[in-house]
Design an enzyme around this catalytic site. Structure first.
Site, mmCIF file in Angstrom:
data_model
loop_
_atom_site.group_PDB
_atom_site.id
_atom_site.type_symbol
_atom_site.label_atom_id
_atom_site.label_comp_id
_atom_site.label_asym_id
_atom_site.label_seq_id
_atom_site.Cartn_x
_atom_site.Cartn_y
_atom_site.Cartn_z
ATOM 1 N N ASP A 25 -6.755 -3.182 11.012
ATOM 2 C CA ASP A 25 -5.576 -2.251 11.059
ATOM 3 C C ASP A 25 -5.286 -1.699 12.390
ATOM 4 O O ASP A 25 -6.323 -1.740 13.139
ATOM 5 C CB ASP A 25 -5.926 -1.297 10.111
ATOM 6 C CG ASP A 25 -4.500 -0.499 9.408
ATOM 7 O OD1 ASP A 25 -3.504 -0.882 9.992
ATOM 8 O OD2 ASP A 25 -4.475 0.322 8.413
ATOM 9 N N CYS A 35 0.683 -1.127 -0.003
ATOM 10 C CA CYS A 35 0.003 0.080 0.057
ATOM 11 C C CYS A 35 0.884 1.389 -0.153
ATOM 12 O O CYS A 35 1.932 1.430 0.617
ATOM 13 C CB CYS A 35 -0.729 0.035 1.141
ATOM 14 S SG CYS A 35 -2.258 1.165 1.111
HETATM 15 O O1 LIG Z 1 -0.358 4.726 4.724
HETATM 16 C C1 LIG Z 1 -0.830 5.592 5.062
HETATM 17 O O2 LIG Z 1 -0.469 6.832 5.014
HETATM 18 C C2 LIG Z 1 -2.518 6.063 5.107
HETATM 19 C C3 LIG Z 1 -3.047 7.096 5.479
HETATM 20 C C4 LIG Z 1 -4.401 7.441 5.789
HETATM 21 C C5 LIG Z 1 -5.148 6.174 5.497
HETATM 22 C C6 LIG Z 1 -4.647 4.943 5.260
HETATM 23 C C7 LIG Z 1 -3.203 4.687 4.951
HETATM 24 N N1 LIG Z 1 -2.830 3.642 4.835
HETATM 25 C C8 LIG Z 1 -3.498 2.455 4.354
HETATM 26 C C9 LIG Z 1 -3.066 0.954 4.536
HETATM 27 O O3 LIG Z 1 -3.560 0.323 4.126
HETATM 28 C C10 LIG Z 1 -1.526 0.886 4.876
HETATM 29 O O4 LIG Z 1 -0.909 -0.298 4.486
HETATM 30 C C11 LIG Z 1 -1.923 0.057 6.511
HETATM 31 O O5 LIG Z 1 -2.420 0.948 7.410
HETATM 32 C C12 LIG Z 1 -0.619 -0.510 7.212
HETATM 33 O O6 LIG Z 1 0.102 0.374 7.455
HETATM 34 P P1 LIG Z 1 1.775 0.186 7.918
HETATM 35 O O7 LIG Z 1 1.483 0.000 9.515
HETATM 36 O O8 LIG Z 1 2.387 1.234 7.788
HETATM 37 O O9 LIG Z 1 2.092 -1.036 7.446
#
Ligand SMILES: O=C(O)c1ccccc1NCC(=O)[C@H](O)[C@H](O)COP(=O)(O)O
Length: 214
Positions: free
Chosen positions: A128, A7
Protein backbone atom coordinates in the site's frame (compact mmCIF):
# COMPACT_ATOMS: atom_id res chain seq x y z
CA UNK A 1 -8.59 -14.25 -11.76
CA UNK A 2 -7.63 -11.29 -9.59
CA UNK A 3 -9.74 -11.02 -6.45
CA UNK A 4 -11.19 -7.70 -5.33
CA UNK A 5 -11.44 -6.22 -1.83
CA UNK A 6 -13.46 -3.06 -1.27
CA UNK A 7 -12.30 -1.41 1.95
CA UNK A 8 -13.72 1.06 4.44
CA UNK A 9 -17.39 0.15 4.32
CA UNK A 10 -19.26 2.09 7.01
CA UNK A 11 -22.90 1.04 6.68
CA UNK A 12 -24.96 -1.96 5.62
CA UNK A 13 -26.23 -0.39 2.37
CA UNK A 14 -22.65 0.06 1.16
CA UNK A 15 -21.67 -3.42 2.36
CA UNK A 16 -24.57 -4.99 0.47
CA UNK A 17 -23.77 -2.96 -2.68
CA UNK A 18 -20.16 -4.18 -2.54
CA UNK A 19 -21.33 -7.79 -2.26
CA UNK A 20 -23.86 -7.34 -5.09
CA UNK A 21 -21.14 -5.85 -7.30
CA UNK A 22 -19.23 -9.13 -7.00
CA UNK A 23 -16.37 -8.18 -4.67
CA UNK A 24 -14.56 -11.08 -3.02
CA UNK A 25 -13.84 -9.27 0.25
CA UNK A 26 -15.31 -6.43 2.30
CA UNK A 27 -13.01 -4.38 4.55
CA UNK A 28 -14.26 -2.86 7.80
CA UNK A 29 -11.91 -0.44 9.57
CA UNK A 30 -11.81 -0.36 13.38
CA UNK A 31 -9.11 0.44 15.91
CA UNK A 32 -6.93 2.83 13.94
CA UNK A 33 -5.25 5.78 15.71
CA UNK A 34 -5.55 8.01 12.64
CA UNK A 35 -8.25 10.42 11.58
CA UNK A 36 -10.31 8.71 8.85
CA UNK A 37 -13.98 8.90 7.84
CA UNK A 38 -13.87 5.14 7.20
CA UNK A 39 -13.42 4.02 10.79
CA UNK A 40 -16.46 2.55 12.57
CA UNK A 41 -16.99 1.72 16.25
CA UNK A 42 -16.74 -1.82 17.55
CA UNK A 43 -20.48 -2.58 17.54
CA UNK A 44 -20.81 -1.37 13.95
CA UNK A 45 -17.76 -3.37 12.89
CA UNK A 46 -19.29 -6.47 14.45
CA UNK A 47 -22.66 -5.90 12.77
CA UNK A 48 -21.17 -5.15 9.32
CA UNK A 49 -18.88 -8.17 9.51
CA UNK A 50 -21.65 -10.45 10.66
CA UNK A 51 -23.75 -9.47 7.63
CA UNK A 52 -21.16 -10.48 5.04
CA UNK A 53 -22.61 -13.59 3.35
CA UNK A 54 -20.97 -16.98 2.83
CA UNK A 55 -18.30 -17.12 0.10
CA UNK A 56 -17.41 -13.44 0.60
CA UNK A 57 -14.57 -12.67 3.05
CA UNK A 58 -15.03 -10.11 5.82
CA UNK A 59 -11.75 -8.38 6.66
CA UNK A 60 -11.11 -6.40 9.85
CA UNK A 61 -8.60 -3.63 9.06
CA UNK A 62 -6.88 -2.48 12.22
CA UNK A 63 -3.70 -0.92 13.64
CA UNK A 64 -3.04 -2.66 16.98
CA UNK A 65 -0.03 -1.73 19.10
CA UNK A 66 0.18 -5.12 20.83
CA UNK A 67 -0.69 -8.72 20.00
CA UNK A 68 -3.07 -8.82 22.96
CA UNK A 69 -4.96 -5.76 21.71
CA UNK A 70 -5.32 -7.38 18.28
CA UNK A 71 -6.55 -10.67 19.75
CA UNK A 72 -9.16 -8.91 21.90
CA UNK A 73 -10.48 -6.97 18.92
CA UNK A 74 -10.58 -10.00 16.61
CA UNK A 75 -12.31 -12.14 19.27
CA UNK A 76 -15.07 -9.53 19.62
CA UNK A 77 -15.62 -8.72 15.94
CA UNK A 78 -15.01 -12.22 14.53
CA UNK A 79 -14.01 -11.34 10.95
CA UNK A 80 -12.97 -14.00 8.44
CA UNK A 81 -9.53 -12.37 8.05
CA UNK A 82 -7.55 -9.54 9.62
CA UNK A 83 -5.47 -6.86 7.89
CA UNK A 84 -2.79 -5.41 10.18
CA UNK A 85 -1.70 -1.91 9.22
CA UNK A 86 1.50 -0.88 11.00
CA UNK A 87 2.07 -1.31 14.74
CA UNK A 88 3.20 -4.97 14.86
CA UNK A 89 6.68 -6.25 14.02
CA UNK A 90 7.07 -9.37 11.84
CA UNK A 91 7.67 -11.47 14.99
CA UNK A 92 4.51 -10.06 16.56
CA UNK A 93 2.54 -10.92 13.41
CA UNK A 94 3.86 -14.47 13.89
CA UNK A 95 2.77 -14.42 17.55
CA UNK A 96 -0.67 -13.17 16.52
CA UNK A 97 -0.92 -15.97 13.98
CA UNK A 98 -0.46 -18.47 16.82
CA UNK A 99 -3.34 -16.94 18.77
CA UNK A 100 -6.09 -16.64 16.14
CA UNK A 101 -7.68 -18.85 13.50
CA UNK A 102 -8.12 -16.08 10.93
CA UNK A 103 -5.69 -15.43 8.07
CA UNK A 104 -3.46 -12.37 8.55
CA UNK A 105 -2.80 -9.85 5.79
CA UNK A 106 0.22 -7.71 6.74
CA UNK A 107 0.46 -4.25 5.17
CA UNK A 108 3.84 -3.10 3.84
CA UNK A 109 5.17 -0.32 1.66
CA UNK A 110 6.73 -1.46 -1.63
CA UNK A 111 10.24 -0.42 -0.53
CA UNK A 112 9.99 -1.40 3.16
CA UNK A 113 13.12 -3.19 4.44
CA UNK A 114 11.26 -5.92 6.37
CA UNK A 115 9.07 -7.24 3.55
CA UNK A 116 10.58 -10.74 3.53
CA UNK A 117 10.22 -10.96 7.32
CA UNK A 118 6.54 -10.06 7.13
CA UNK A 119 6.08 -12.53 4.28
CA UNK A 120 7.51 -15.27 6.50
CA UNK A 121 4.86 -14.70 9.19
CA UNK A 122 1.75 -13.45 7.37
CA UNK A 123 -0.70 -15.32 5.12
CA UNK A 124 -0.62 -12.50 2.55
CA UNK A 125 1.01 -9.11 2.05
CA UNK A 126 -0.88 -5.98 1.04
CA UNK A 127 1.41 -3.47 -0.62
CA UNK A 128 0.00 0.00 0.00
CA UNK A 129 0.89 3.69 -0.10
CA UNK A 130 0.75 4.69 3.57
CA UNK A 131 0.73 8.15 5.13
CA UNK A 132 3.14 9.52 7.77
CA UNK A 133 1.03 7.96 10.57
CA UNK A 134 1.09 4.53 8.95
CA UNK A 135 -2.54 4.69 7.84
CA UNK A 136 -3.95 3.83 4.43
CA UNK A 137 -6.74 5.29 2.33
CA UNK A 138 -4.32 7.83 0.87
CA UNK A 139 -5.61 7.68 -2.71
CA UNK A 140 -1.96 7.66 -3.83
CA UNK A 141 -0.45 5.13 -6.21
CA UNK A 142 3.12 3.84 -5.81
CA UNK A 143 5.67 2.15 -8.05
CA UNK A 144 3.67 -0.73 -9.56
CA UNK A 145 6.81 -2.27 -11.11
CA UNK A 146 8.28 -2.69 -7.63
CA UNK A 147 5.12 -4.49 -6.51
CA UNK A 148 5.29 -6.63 -9.63
CA UNK A 149 8.80 -7.70 -8.54
CA UNK A 150 7.36 -8.71 -5.16
CA UNK A 151 4.62 -10.75 -6.85
CA UNK A 152 7.34 -12.59 -8.78
CA UNK A 153 9.73 -13.11 -5.86
CA UNK A 154 7.54 -13.86 -2.84
CA UNK A 155 5.73 -17.11 -2.06
CA UNK A 156 2.80 -15.46 -0.28
CA UNK A 157 -0.15 -13.88 -2.12
CA UNK A 158 0.42 -10.15 -2.80
CA UNK A 159 -2.44 -7.65 -2.75
CA UNK A 160 -2.04 -4.32 -4.57
CA UNK A 161 -3.55 -1.21 -2.94
CA UNK A 162 -3.14 2.55 -3.09
CA UNK A 163 -4.79 5.04 -5.41
CA UNK A 164 -6.72 2.51 -7.49
CA UNK A 165 -9.86 3.67 -9.31
CA UNK A 166 -12.30 2.23 -11.88
CA UNK A 167 -10.21 4.04 -14.51
CA UNK A 168 -6.72 2.73 -13.62
CA UNK A 169 -7.50 -0.70 -12.16
CA UNK A 170 -7.26 -2.56 -15.49
CA UNK A 171 -3.77 -1.21 -16.13
CA UNK A 172 -2.77 -1.98 -12.53
CA UNK A 173 -3.91 -5.60 -12.83
CA UNK A 174 -2.12 -6.05 -16.16
CA UNK A 175 1.10 -4.51 -14.85
CA UNK A 176 1.30 -6.16 -11.44
CA UNK A 177 -0.71 -9.39 -11.86
CA UNK A 178 -1.46 -9.42 -8.11
CA UNK A 179 -3.39 -12.08 -6.20
CA UNK A 180 -5.91 -9.37 -5.32
CA UNK A 181 -6.49 -5.64 -5.48
CA UNK A 182 -7.87 -3.34 -2.84
CA UNK A 183 -9.53 0.08 -2.93
CA UNK A 184 -11.05 2.52 -0.47
CA UNK A 185 -11.17 6.19 -1.52
CA UNK A 186 -11.21 5.48 -5.28
CA UNK A 187 -14.82 4.24 -5.17
CA UNK A 188 -16.33 6.89 -2.88
CA UNK A 189 -18.73 9.79 -3.47
CA UNK A 190 -17.57 11.35 -0.18
CA UNK A 191 -15.24 10.22 2.62
CA UNK A 192 -16.60 6.99 4.06
CA UNK A 193 -19.52 6.75 1.59
CA UNK A 194 -19.27 4.37 -1.34
CA UNK A 195 -20.40 5.34 -4.84
CA UNK A 196 -22.26 2.18 -5.83
CA UNK A 197 -21.83 2.78 -9.55
CA UNK A 198 -18.06 3.25 -9.09
CA UNK A 199 -17.87 0.07 -7.00
CA UNK A 200 -19.59 -1.87 -9.77
CA UNK A 201 -17.32 -0.44 -12.48
CA UNK A 202 -14.23 -1.12 -10.36
CA UNK A 203 -15.11 -4.79 -9.86
CA UNK A 204 -16.07 -5.25 -13.51
CA UNK A 205 -12.90 -3.59 -14.86
CA UNK A 206 -10.66 -5.58 -12.51
CA UNK A 207 -12.22 -8.93 -13.26
CA UNK A 208 -12.71 -8.37 -16.98
CA UNK A 209 -9.02 -7.61 -17.32
CA UNK A 210 -7.88 -10.62 -15.38
CA UNK A 211 -10.14 -12.84 -17.50
CA UNK A 212 -8.20 -11.61 -20.51
CA UNK A 213 -11.22 -9.98 -22.19
CA UNK A 214 -9.73 -6.47 -22.30
O1 LIG B 1 -8.78 3.77 4.39
C1 LIG B 1 -8.45 4.28 5.45
O2 LIG B 1 -8.91 5.38 5.83
C2 LIG B 1 -7.46 3.58 6.36
C3 LIG B 1 -7.05 4.20 7.53
C4 LIG B 1 -6.17 3.57 8.38
C5 LIG B 1 -5.67 2.33 8.07
C6 LIG B 1 -6.08 1.70 6.90
C7 LIG B 1 -6.96 2.31 6.03
N1 LIG B 1 -7.34 1.72 4.82
C8 LIG B 1 -6.91 0.43 4.47
C9 LIG B 1 -7.12 -0.08 3.12
O3 LIG B 1 -7.06 -1.30 2.95
C10 LIG B 1 -7.32 0.82 1.92
O4 LIG B 1 -8.18 0.19 1.03
C11 LIG B 1 -5.97 1.03 1.22
O5 LIG B 1 -5.16 1.78 2.06
C12 LIG B 1 -6.14 1.76 -0.13
O6 LIG B 1 -6.73 3.01 0.04
P1 LIG B 1 -7.01 3.96 -1.24
O7 LIG B 1 -5.69 4.49 -1.70
O8 LIG B 1 -7.89 5.04 -0.72
O9 LIG B 1 -7.70 3.13 -2.27
Amino acid sequence: MTRVKICGVTDSADRDAVVTAGADAVGVIHGVPVDTPREVDEATAERLTDGVPPFVTSVLVTMPTTVQEAVRRIDRIEPDAVQVHDGLSPAEVGALDNRITQDIVAVVEADAPAIEDYAAHADALLVDSVDADGGGGTGETHDWERTRDLVDSLDVPVVLAGGLTPENVAEAVETVEPFAIDVASGVESAGGTKDHDAVERFVQNAKRTSEGAV
